[in-house]
Write a protein that holds these residues in place. Sequence first.
Motif, PDB file in Angstrom:
ATOM      1  N   GLU A  80       0.843  -1.193   0.000  1.00  0.00           N
ATOM      2  CA  GLU A  80       0.000   0.000   0.000  1.00  0.00           C
ATOM      3  C   GLU A  80       0.882   1.248   0.000  1.00  0.00           C
ATOM      4  O   GLU A  80       1.934   1.281   0.633  1.00  0.00           O
ATOM      5  CB  GLU A  80      -0.919   0.008   1.223  1.00  0.00           C
ATOM      6  N   GLU A  81       0.428   2.280  -0.701  1.00  0.00           N
ATOM      7  CA  GLU A  81       1.274   3.451  -0.930  1.00  0.00           C
ATOM      8  C   GLU A  81       0.705   4.751  -0.381  1.00  0.00           C
ATOM      9  O   GLU A  81       1.346   5.805  -0.507  1.00  0.00           O
ATOM     10  CB  GLU A  81       1.518   3.603  -2.436  1.00  0.00           C
ATOM     11  N   TYR A  83      -0.303   7.920   1.799  1.00  0.00           N
ATOM     12  CA  TYR A  83       0.402   8.668   2.844  1.00  0.00           C
ATOM     13  C   TYR A  83      -0.247  10.033   3.023  1.00  0.00           C
ATOM     14  O   TYR A  83      -0.974  10.522   2.152  1.00  0.00           O
ATOM     15  CB  TYR A  83       1.883   8.853   2.497  1.00  0.00           C
ATOM     16  N   ALA A  96       1.942   7.072   7.056  1.00  0.00           N
ATOM     17  CA  ALA A  96       1.828   6.135   5.940  1.00  0.00           C
ATOM     18  C   ALA A  96       1.324   4.794   6.435  1.00  0.00           C
ATOM     19  O   ALA A  96       1.517   4.427   7.597  1.00  0.00           O
ATOM     20  CB  ALA A  96       3.176   5.966   5.248  1.00  0.00           C
ATOM     21  N   THR A 100       6.417   1.759   1.992  1.00  0.00           N
ATOM     22  CA  THR A 100       6.372   2.276   0.626  1.00  0.00           C
ATOM     23  C   THR A 100       5.743   3.658   0.580  1.00  0.00           C
ATOM     24  O   THR A 100       6.147   4.514  -0.221  1.00  0.00           O
ATOM     25  CB  THR A 100       5.620   1.306  -0.294  1.00  0.00           C
ATOM     26  N   GLY A 101       4.751   3.916   1.442  1.00  0.00           N
ATOM     27  CA  GLY A 101       4.159   5.246   1.503  1.00  0.00           C
ATOM     28  C   GLY A 101       5.155   6.303   1.949  1.00  0.00           C
ATOM     29  O   GLY A 101       5.098   7.455   1.505  1.00  0.00           O
ATOM     30  N   ARG A 104       7.154   7.191  -1.088  1.00  0.00           N
ATOM     31  CA  ARG A 104       6.398   8.105  -1.969  1.00  0.00           C
ATOM     32  C   ARG A 104       6.416   9.531  -1.401  1.00  0.00           C
ATOM     33  O   ARG A 104       6.573  10.513  -2.145  1.00  0.00           O
ATOM     34  CB  ARG A 104       4.951   7.626  -2.113  1.00  0.00           C
ATOM     35  N   TRP A 132      -2.558   8.874  -2.764  1.00  0.00           N
ATOM     36  CA  TRP A 132      -2.501   7.434  -3.037  1.00  0.00           C
ATOM     37  C   TRP A 132      -2.614   7.293  -4.547  1.00  0.00           C
ATOM     38  O   TRP A 132      -3.046   8.199  -5.248  1.00  0.00           O
ATOM     39  CB  TRP A 132      -3.646   6.697  -2.325  1.00  0.00           C
ATOM     40  N   LYS A 136      -2.825   0.878  -9.286  1.00  0.00           N
ATOM     41  CA  LYS A 136      -1.946   0.126  -8.380  1.00  0.00           C
ATOM     42  C   LYS A 136      -0.624  -0.247  -9.045  1.00  0.00           C
ATOM     43  O   LYS A 136       0.418  -0.237  -8.404  1.00  0.00           O
ATOM     44  CB  LYS A 136      -2.661  -1.145  -7.913  1.00  0.00           C
ATOM     45  N   LYS A 165       7.138   8.168  -9.129  1.00  0.00           N
ATOM     46  CA  LYS A 165       6.326   7.142  -8.458  1.00  0.00           C
ATOM     47  C   LYS A 165       5.902   5.999  -9.360  1.00  0.00           C
ATOM     48  O   LYS A 165       4.894   5.327  -9.091  1.00  0.00           O
ATOM     49  CB  LYS A 165       5.135   7.790  -7.754  1.00  0.00           C
ATOM     50  N   ASN A 167       6.141   2.270 -10.176  1.00  0.00           N
ATOM     51  CA  ASN A 167       6.369   1.312  -9.086  1.00  0.00           C
ATOM     52  C   ASN A 167       6.698  -0.116  -9.499  1.00  0.00           C
ATOM     53  O   ASN A 167       6.917  -0.965  -8.635  1.00  0.00           O
ATOM     54  CB  ASN A 167       5.156   1.298  -8.140  1.00  0.00           C
ATOM     55  N   GLY A 219      11.115   2.182  -3.931  1.00  0.00           N
ATOM     56  CA  GLY A 219       9.696   1.875  -4.047  1.00  0.00           C
ATOM     57  C   GLY A 219       9.297   1.219  -5.346  1.00  0.00           C
ATOM     58  O   GLY A 219       8.129   1.266  -5.738  1.00  0.00           O
TER      59      GLY A 219
END
Length: 271
Positions: A80-81, A83, A96, A100-101, A104, A132, A136, A165, A167, A219
């Motif tokens: 999950e990203e 934050y 976050a 990973t958040g 970011r 966010w 995904k 970002k 990913n 990330g």
Amino acid sequence: MAGPDDLLPKPQSMVLNGTESFALGRDVRLDDPTSCSLLAEVLGHYGCTITDDEAAPAVTVEIVSSIEDAFLHQVPLMPEEAYVLTVTADEVRIQALERTGVIRAAQTLNQLAEGTDAAGTASLQALTIKDWPAFKVRGFMHDVGRSFIPFEELKNEIDKLARFKVNVFHWHLTEKLAWRFEVKKYPQLTASENMIRYAGEYYTQDQCRELEAYAAERGITVIPEIDMPGHSDVFTKAMGFSMQTDQGVEALKYILDEVVEVFPKAPYIHI
């Protein structure tokens, strides 16, 4: 000069909190339970020195169980990203769901600071950002089987793409023209005489491990691919049999065992 409105990708929501700013280029106290190396790197790049002084302005990271209104995609094994980034004159706070958040948020901080650095003294506009991803999986793929990309250039491209970002890095390692993944059990796969293009160029297992770790710190998830049974001319030439034989299937099992060992962070292996 770039400002908060120029962030790429555009965050889900942003509220400016007056005219104050958090000055960089000074001692800051970093409280980060995730030990995000990218966050420390961004702060250092803009002249911050990490201190234990309790009176110093703080950069604080908190892992939280939820972020209000955040849409969470249900894609198994992908982090999950979401934050929330809050900047005041005295504190930068990152909340976050997962590490990973934090990565970011660090990239967002980097863009915010970059836009104020023209005079040599960077700062961060006081604001609150909640963000966010809209999608995904935001990936790129290199077909290094057809066109070999030097290892250091791959790292350079991961740096550039991570800033915005992206990913996922889908690493298409084998093709009909060349086999680029070192297989310890079958070194003939990467032998020069069995390649048609960029003969003899391949990635060692140590390089693959290094690139996966390098990408993870930024990330980016690496998804390696061993193409089967299509585009397998090199396999057939090197091994003396095709993938679609009993021998071929047995060899592929060994190869995939090595792939899984070399890429421990990969949620998926593409075949």
